[in-house]
Design a protein around this motif. Structure first.
Motif, short mmCIF file in Angstrom:
data_model
loop_
_atom_site.label_atom_id
_atom_site.label_comp_id
_atom_site.label_asym_id
_atom_site.label_seq_id
_atom_site.Cartn_x
_atom_site.Cartn_y
_atom_site.Cartn_z
N ALA A 2 -1.15 12.32 -3.64
CA ALA A 2 0.16 12.63 -3.06
C ALA A 2 1.09 13.26 -4.09
N ASN A 3 0.73 13.16 -5.40
CA ASN A 3 1.53 13.81 -6.44
C ASN A 3 1.38 15.33 -6.44
N LEU A 4 0.33 15.83 -5.79
CA LEU A 4 0.09 17.28 -5.77
C LEU A 4 1.00 17.91 -4.70
N THR A 5 2.26 17.92 -4.99
CA THR A 5 3.27 18.21 -3.97
C THR A 5 3.27 19.66 -3.50
N HIS A 6 2.58 20.56 -4.21
CA HIS A 6 2.51 21.96 -3.79
C HIS A 6 1.19 22.29 -3.10
N LEU A 7 0.41 21.26 -2.84
CA LEU A 7 -0.90 21.48 -2.23
C LEU A 7 -0.75 21.98 -0.80
N GLU A 8 -1.50 23.05 -0.50
CA GLU A 8 -1.42 23.66 0.82
C GLU A 8 -2.75 23.60 1.56
N SER A 9 -3.83 23.47 0.82
CA SER A 9 -5.16 23.40 1.42
C SER A 9 -6.01 22.44 0.60
N MET A 10 -6.60 21.42 1.26
CA MET A 10 -7.44 20.45 0.58
C MET A 10 -8.70 20.22 1.40
N ASP A 11 -9.86 20.45 0.77
CA ASP A 11 -11.15 20.27 1.43
C ASP A 11 -11.99 19.29 0.62
N LEU A 12 -12.22 18.10 1.18
CA LEU A 12 -13.04 17.07 0.55
C LEU A 12 -14.29 16.79 1.38
N SER A 13 -14.61 17.67 2.30
CA SER A 13 -15.68 17.41 3.25
C SER A 13 -17.05 17.36 2.57
N ARG A 14 -18.00 16.65 3.27
CA ARG A 14 -19.39 16.59 2.85
C ARG A 14 -19.57 16.01 1.46
N ASN A 15 -19.02 14.84 1.28
CA ASN A 15 -19.24 14.03 0.10
C ASN A 15 -19.64 12.64 0.57
#
Length: 709
Positions: free
Chosen positions: A558-571
């Motif tokens: 949640a500290n990555l306040t400028h994050l616009e796209s996050m993909d953690l799929s397939r782990n």
């Protein structure tokens, strides 16, 4: 008006006396006949009551490059009936050009360009009919919105006609191209203006001809070789067809030649080499084939050479090392073979080298700012000589056959911002950094689609300093600076990125200087996502998909306040999705599908815009948007989410129900801005940086829009 005070001193010059800087007086009478207030920091209003319009003997007037607050040109200009020269360019005038200007029948020179002006209906015809003494007419960026009147071809004294970006339409009267004294003609950026270049009979003094981004068509006449004085020919992005005439070899005074992006028929480059004064040559996408001829080595003054997107073959000759000027060299998307010549390493002034998408199989060290060797057949290891390229800012070796470990030694490069190594055969673990100064300016890293393993970028999240502090106010595009002048990548090299962003592979043509992205997807990284990632507060895009990551995901994301796209799929991530992630108010794409998450899906803010595809394959998850309500047992809870039948069907894996949600769209504008630095018709370029998910690309291939500039 408030000019800066200037010292006055008399200076005799024939019958004209220089009474003060920018003021000319007639010696016998003392009448002011010349007034040059260009670049004088004038500002404020100007109207018909100004004392300026009492100077009825004035012959030359320049108010260029000042700021008049978008006032209209005063109608009292008619009082200056003896004017022969009027220069109002770039002075923030607006509105219609007053008809009173057309009454100044002695005018020989007019420059009204770079204002917010427009011509009244029939204004262009009236201007051409009444101002019969014109020799130079500059109306760039004036909204004319009409055809070019045929009567303009009657102005036999016309030497310069500059009508760039004037919303002209219909067909240009051919007589204008045959005016006997015409030296400079620019009609570029009038996409609705049609025409053709007629056969040339006799001798013409034409020195500059620019038709770029118009609707001109037909063939270039063989007689173009008769234009012995021609120094600039720019017809890029038109509809010319037929062969490039070999007679162009006879136009020996050319310093600037751009024929790119037309419909020319295939032809070799045999005509190139006699134009020894060429400084700029753009033949991108002109259907060239065969070798680059040895005669091209005669272009010793070249500083920008663009031959990309053709069918050129053979090897790159060693004479390439004879180029001595600050050079931008683009040979991308051809069929060049063999090694990259050793002579390239001698090019101390080479700023940019793009050899992407050829069949080259070797490379050398250099002193470049940017290197793009993507999509070739490079094998073996990345040469350690690159560590001596201390000016290097961007390195793209993607889509090759490089068999090596991660080049940690590139961390010594003090200016490296972009590192793309995707789709090679990199292997092994990435060792911890040995110094806190390694990769200190890195903003974009793409090591996806390799065979890298070990703990995920262990130690690097602490030292990527350029990703720690966001510079949201910086709207400029990435640029490289030379010792003599500034070369902007957005101006001189269209810097494009292919991103699997928000689940779709998109292509952006330039990169905002503040944009940051991390993509180690499609590898074999294991272990947890380390808590140190909380330091990277400026990251815009994070893609960790298709690895073997385990454990939970920390609320520190949640500290990555400028994050616009996050993909953690397939782990193999587990635990709950932290509720704190709803604080990521810029987040417009989120994918944690096909993991082992459980518990309630966070609710509120951006999470209300994500659909079921973001959470599929996590049988322990509940809550909106999934149909499973929290607190109600799931009958299929015994199934392994990573080995389910759903996981076996590619059609099911990638069956996106793509939709635009109002809130998501609003946030999505943010990621569009960092990537989409716009630029105006600087026609070169592809610097492909690919950050993305290979499997998603296969599914979404039809969404791609590839261009070759």
């Amino acid at each position: 008006m408030m000019p800066i005070p200037r010292p006055t001193r008399g200076k005799s010059r024939g019958k004209v006396q220089i009474a003060a800087r920018g003021v000319e007086c007639y010696n016998n009478t003392g009448h002011v006949i010349g007034l040059d207030l260009g670049s004088s920091y004038l500002y404020g209003s100007i109207n018909s009551s100004s004392s300026l319009f009492r100077l009825v003997h004035l012959q030359r007037l320049s108010l260029a490059e000042n700021f008049f607050h978008y006032y209209k040109i005063p109608s009292a200009i008619r009082n200056l009936s003896k004017l022969t020269s009027l220069d109002l360019r770039f002075s923030s005038f607006s509105g219609e050009i007053p008809s009173e200007i057309f009454e100044l029948s002695h005018l020989e020179y007019i420059d009204l360009s770079r204002n917010s002006l427009k011509l009244q209906k029939q204004g262009f015809y009236i201007l051409a009919e009444k101002l019969t003494k014109l020799s130079e007419l500059y109306l760039s960026d004036v909204k004319i919105s009409s055809r070019v009147p045929a009567v303009l071809a009657n102005l036999s004294s016309l030497a310069a006609l500059i009508l760039k970006n004037c919303s002209l339409h219909s067909e240009l009267p051919t007589g204008i191209l045959q005016l006997p004294n015409l030296k400079h003609l620019s009609l570029e950026l009038n996409p609705d203006l049609a025409g053709y270049i007629p056969n040339i009979h006799g001798s013409y003094p034409l020195m500059e001809l620019s038709l770029a981004n118009t609707n001109f068509s037909g063939q270039l006449p063989e007689s173009i070789g008769k234009l012995k004085s021609l120094q600039l020919l720019d017809i890029n992005h038109c509809r010319f067809e037929g062969s490039i005439p070999t007679s162009i070899a006879n136009v020996s005074q050319l310093t600037y030649l751009s024929l790119s992006t037309n419909n020319f028929s295939p032809r070799p480059l045999s005509w190139l080499g006699k134009q020894t004064k060429l400084n700029f040559l753009d033949l991108i996408k002109t259907n060239l084939y065969g070798n680059i001829p040895p005669s091209a080595r005669n272009l010793t003054k070249i500083s920008e050479l663009y031959l990309g997107c053709n069918q050129l073959d053979g090897q790159i000759a060693n004479w390439i090392g004879d180029l001595t000027h600050q050079t931008l060299l683009k040979l991308q998307e051809n069929k060049l073979v063999g090694p990259i010549p050793q002579s390239i390493s001698r090019l101390e002034n080479l700023i940019l080298l793009d050899l992407q998408s050829n069949f080259l199989n070797g490379m050398r060290g250099c002193s470049l700012r940017m290197i793009n060797f993507a999509q070739n057949q490079l094998q073996g290891k990345i040469p350690r000589s690159l560590a001596y390229c201390t000016m290097l800012e961007a390195l793209n070796l993607g889509k090759n056959q490089i068999y090596d470990t991660f080049p940690f030694w590139l961390g010594v490069l003090p200016n490296l911002k972009v590192l793309v190594l995707r789709s090679n055969r990199l292997h092994g673990a990435i060792r911890k950094p040995q110094s806190s100064s390694e990769f200190s300016k890195l903003q974009i890293i793409d090591i996806s689609d390799n065979n890298l393993g070990g703990e995920l970028l262990l130690g690097y999240f602490n030292i990527w300093n350029a990703m720690k502090v966001a510079n949201a106010g910086n709207l400029s595009c990435m640029n490289a600076t030379t010792g003599f002048q500034k070369f902007s990548w957005s101006d001189y090299y269209r810097y494009s990125i292919e991103l699997t962003n928000k689940g779709v592979e998109l292509e952006y043509e330039s990169v905002q200087d503040s944009f940051t992205a991390i993509d180690p997807s499609n590898n074999k990284f294991n272990g947890e996502i380390h808590e140190d990632i909380r330091n990277l507060k400026a990251v815009n895009m994070l893609n960790l998909s298709n690895n073997n990551l385990t454990d939970h995901i920390s609320s520190s994301l949640a500290n990555l306040t400028h994050l616009e796209s996050m993909d953690l799929s397939r782990n193999k991530l587990s635990g709950e999705i932290p509720q704190q992630l709803v604080q990521l108010t810029f987040l417009s794409f989120f994918d944690v599908s096909h993991n082992r998450f459980k518990g309630p899906i966070p609710s509120g803010r951006q999470f209300s815009t994500f659909d079921t595809n973001s959470f599929l394959g996590n049988l322990g998850l509940c809550g909106s948007p999934l149909p499973k309500k929290c607190g109600i047992p799931d009958e299929s809870s015994g199934q392994d989410p990573l080995n389910s039948e759903e996981d076996k069907g590619i059609g099911s894996l990638f069956a996106f129900d793509w939709k635009v949600v109002l809130v998501g769209f609003a946030a999505g504008l943010i990621i569009g801005m960092p990537l989409g630095c716009n630029f105006i018709n600087r026609k070169h370029g592809r610097f492909l940086m690919v950050l993305g998910n290979k499997q998603l690309r296969r599914r979404e291939k039809k969404r791609r829009h590839k261009f070759c500039f």
